[in-house]
Design an enzyme around this catalytic site. Structure first.
Site, mmCIF file in Angstrom:
data_model
loop_
_atom_site.group_PDB
_atom_site.id
_atom_site.type_symbol
_atom_site.label_atom_id
_atom_site.label_comp_id
_atom_site.label_asym_id
_atom_site.label_seq_id
_atom_site.Cartn_x
_atom_site.Cartn_y
_atom_site.Cartn_z
ATOM 1 N N GLY A 30 0.837 -1.198 0.000
ATOM 2 C CA GLY A 30 0.000 0.000 0.000
ATOM 3 C C GLY A 30 0.869 1.242 0.000
ATOM 4 N N GLU A 261 -3.644 8.110 -0.851
ATOM 5 C CA GLU A 261 -2.589 8.893 -1.538
ATOM 6 C C GLU A 261 -1.360 9.034 -0.636
ATOM 7 O OE1 GLU A 261 -3.668 8.961 -4.326
ATOM 8 O OE2 GLU A 261 -5.827 9.296 -4.169
HETATM 9 C C1 LIG Z 1 -11.006 5.142 1.174
HETATM 10 C C2 LIG Z 1 -9.787 4.634 0.470
HETATM 11 C C3 LIG Z 1 -9.714 4.710 -0.909
HETATM 12 C C4 LIG Z 1 -8.589 4.215 -1.584
HETATM 13 N N1 LIG Z 1 -8.571 4.238 -2.959
HETATM 14 C C5 LIG Z 1 -7.538 3.653 -3.615
HETATM 15 C C6 LIG Z 1 -7.558 3.550 -5.052
HETATM 16 O O1 LIG Z 1 -8.494 4.008 -5.725
HETATM 17 N N2 LIG Z 1 -6.524 2.914 -5.662
HETATM 18 C C7 LIG Z 1 -5.476 2.397 -4.968
HETATM 19 O O2 LIG Z 1 -4.580 1.844 -5.592
HETATM 20 N N3 LIG Z 1 -5.431 2.476 -3.610
HETATM 21 C C8 LIG Z 1 -6.434 3.088 -2.921
HETATM 22 N N4 LIG Z 1 -6.414 3.161 -1.542
HETATM 23 C C9 LIG Z 1 -5.298 2.545 -0.813
HETATM 24 C C10 LIG Z 1 -4.399 3.530 -0.085
HETATM 25 O O3 LIG Z 1 -3.617 4.258 -0.988
HETATM 26 C C11 LIG Z 1 -3.557 2.700 0.912
HETATM 27 O O4 LIG Z 1 -4.429 2.232 1.924
HETATM 28 C C12 LIG Z 1 -2.448 3.506 1.520
HETATM 29 O O5 LIG Z 1 -1.449 3.757 0.557
HETATM 30 C C13 LIG Z 1 -1.821 2.780 2.713
HETATM 31 O O6 LIG Z 1 -1.464 1.479 2.380
HETATM 32 P P1 LIG Z 1 -1.836 0.275 3.380
HETATM 33 O O7 LIG Z 1 -3.281 0.373 3.680
HETATM 34 O O8 LIG Z 1 -1.326 -0.983 2.806
HETATM 35 O O9 LIG Z 1 -1.040 0.599 4.718
HETATM 36 P P2 LIG Z 1 0.454 0.144 5.058
HETATM 37 O O10 LIG Z 1 1.355 0.413 3.916
HETATM 38 O O11 LIG Z 1 0.414 -1.229 5.608
HETATM 39 O O12 LIG Z 1 0.801 1.156 6.241
HETATM 40 C C14 LIG Z 1 0.104 1.085 7.498
HETATM 41 C C15 LIG Z 1 0.552 2.240 8.355
HETATM 42 O O13 LIG Z 1 1.932 2.061 8.686
HETATM 43 C C16 LIG Z 1 2.567 3.317 8.803
HETATM 44 N N5 LIG Z 1 3.717 3.355 7.876
HETATM 45 C C17 LIG Z 1 3.856 2.732 6.682
HETATM 46 N N6 LIG Z 1 5.057 2.991 6.133
HETATM 47 C C18 LIG Z 1 5.695 3.816 6.996
HETATM 48 C C19 LIG Z 1 6.969 4.464 6.997
HETATM 49 N N7 LIG Z 1 7.830 4.340 5.978
HETATM 50 N N8 LIG Z 1 7.285 5.239 8.061
HETATM 51 C C20 LIG Z 1 6.416 5.397 9.093
HETATM 52 N N9 LIG Z 1 5.204 4.815 9.143
HETATM 53 C C21 LIG Z 1 4.849 4.041 8.115
HETATM 54 C C22 LIG Z 1 1.510 4.385 8.480
HETATM 55 O O14 LIG Z 1 0.962 4.858 9.690
HETATM 56 C C23 LIG Z 1 0.476 3.611 7.698
HETATM 57 O O15 LIG Z 1 -0.827 4.188 7.794
HETATM 58 C C24 LIG Z 1 -7.514 3.666 -0.844
HETATM 59 C C25 LIG Z 1 -7.590 3.609 0.557
HETATM 60 C C26 LIG Z 1 -8.710 4.086 1.213
HETATM 61 C C27 LIG Z 1 -8.770 3.993 2.708
#
Ligand SMILES: Cc1cc2nc3c(=O)[nH]c(=O)nc-3n(C[C@H](O)[C@H](O)[C@H](O)COP(=O)(O)OP(=O)(O)OC[C@H]3O[C@@H](n4cnc5c(N)ncnc54)[C@H](O)[C@@H]3O)c2cc1C
Length: 278
Positions: A30, A261
């Site tokens: 993500g 984003e």
């Molecule tokens: C309502 C909604 C709509 C979306 N729409 C789309 C879409 O249209 N297309 C699409 O492709 N994606 C979409 N997304 C996905 C979104 O971009 C991802 O959820 C986001 O990038 C986070 O990825 P993840 O959920 O895997 O969290 P993870 O990558 O697992 O991260 C979890 C948490 O860990 C922490 N973290 C992660 N990396 C670091 C770091 N380097 N340093 C410090 N802390 C860190 C942050 O607090 C983060 O929130 C959507 C998400 C939501 C909630």
């Protein structure tokens, strides 16, 4: 894009006749899209896509989905990720489940099972999908800045109106310093975010690299609007909690903006990393 893609996708999209979705995120990738696992393998003059995407907004409404897939496992973000145009109804494209989330959003989990595409569905150059994707996300971050300014401004307008009407202990809320500070701090916050938004958009329009400004704006504006909405709810008392006013919806709407984003923590990390590298 190619002239055919321009006619078939871009122009109808720009006219509002076709809708799109973008599928980047995966269960294991993500914040770090370079870790994506969905593959596109070339066999003859066709591409076969297999994998799983999650959190894909508007997938059920989209006439086509831009799908990011791995075409070179070694190169990954440096020449190994390609964008594909996948039409609605393409065999093997499965809308697995819709996931209701806070704020009225309901993105989708998608499965790609031997989705077979011709070469004409490659968007841009093979292996060069990552940089244009990042550019698109940069623009989205500027857009999010403007959404936050608008939502926060609505909250501030409501705060000012209510402060002048509501009387407690024989005095208007407008005459209480605690409430005046809510209003002053909110106006200051909004002013700063508005200028950051204008500046980022202006630089982008002049063809400059605004990745750093977009990250700063995304962090600042989403946190700013959350603070403002929280103050507005607080000074509206019980009404601030009710669904009869838009404040609780604004508050919920803002919450996922600190995740999609790019989560706030990742943007802070990127901002600092850029400065420390220089
Ligand atoms: C309502 C909604 C709509 C979306 N729409 C789309 C879409 O249209 N297309 C699409 O492709 N994606 C979409 N997304 C996905 C979104 O971009 C991802 O959820 C986001 O990038 C986070 O990825 P993840 O959920 O895997 O969290 P993870 O990558 O697992 O991260 C979890 C948490 O860990 C922490 N973290 C992660 N990396 C670091 C770091 N380097 N340093 C410090 N802390 C860190 C942050 O607090 C983060 O929130 C959507 C998400 C939501 C909630």
């Amino acid at each position: 894009c190619t002239p055919v893609q321009r006619e078939r996708y871009l122009l109808p999209y720009a006219r509002g006749e076709k809708r799109s979705a973008i599928a980047i995120s995966e269960p294991g990738a993500g914040s770090d899209p370079a870790a994506l696992q969905t593959t596109a393998v070339k066999t003859g003059d066709q591409w076969v896509i297999n994998g799983r995407k999650i959190w894909i907004s508007r997938a059920h409404l989209a006439d086509f989905i831009i799908v990011m897939a791995l075409t070179d496992k070694e190169k990954r973000a440096r020449g190994g990720i390609t964008a594909f145009l996948v039409d609605k109804g393409t065999p093997g494209l499965i809308l697995q489940r819709q996931i209701p989330v806070i704020g009225g959003h309901a993105p989708w989990e998608l499965v790609f099972e031997d989705v077979t595409l011709s070469d004409s569905q490659v968007l841009g150059q093979v292996g060069q999908g990552f940089a244009p994707m990042q550019l698109r996300l940069t623009v989205r971050r500027l857009e999010i800045g403007s959404w936050c300014v608008g939502l926060a401004q609505r909250c501030l307008d409501m705060m000012v109106d209510y402060a002048k009407q509501r009387v407690t202990f024989g005095q208007r809320l407008a005459d209480r310093q605690a409430i005046q500070w809510f209003i002053a701090d909110s106006a200051t916050d909004i002013h700063a975010a508005r200028l950051m938004t204008y500046h980022g958009a202006w630089k982008f329009d002049h063809g400059e690299d605004v990745r750093q400004e977009a990250s700063m704006l995304k962090v600042f504006a989403t946190e700013m609007a959350t603070r403002v909405a929280d103050r507005a709810m607080q000074m509206h008392g019980g009404m601030g909690m009710s669904k009869e006013l838009p404040l609780e919806f604004i508050y919920r709407r803002l919450r996922p903006m600190r995740i999609f984003e790019g989560p706030t923590e990742v943007h802070r990390w990127v901002i600092a990393r850029t400065l420390l590298k220089a």
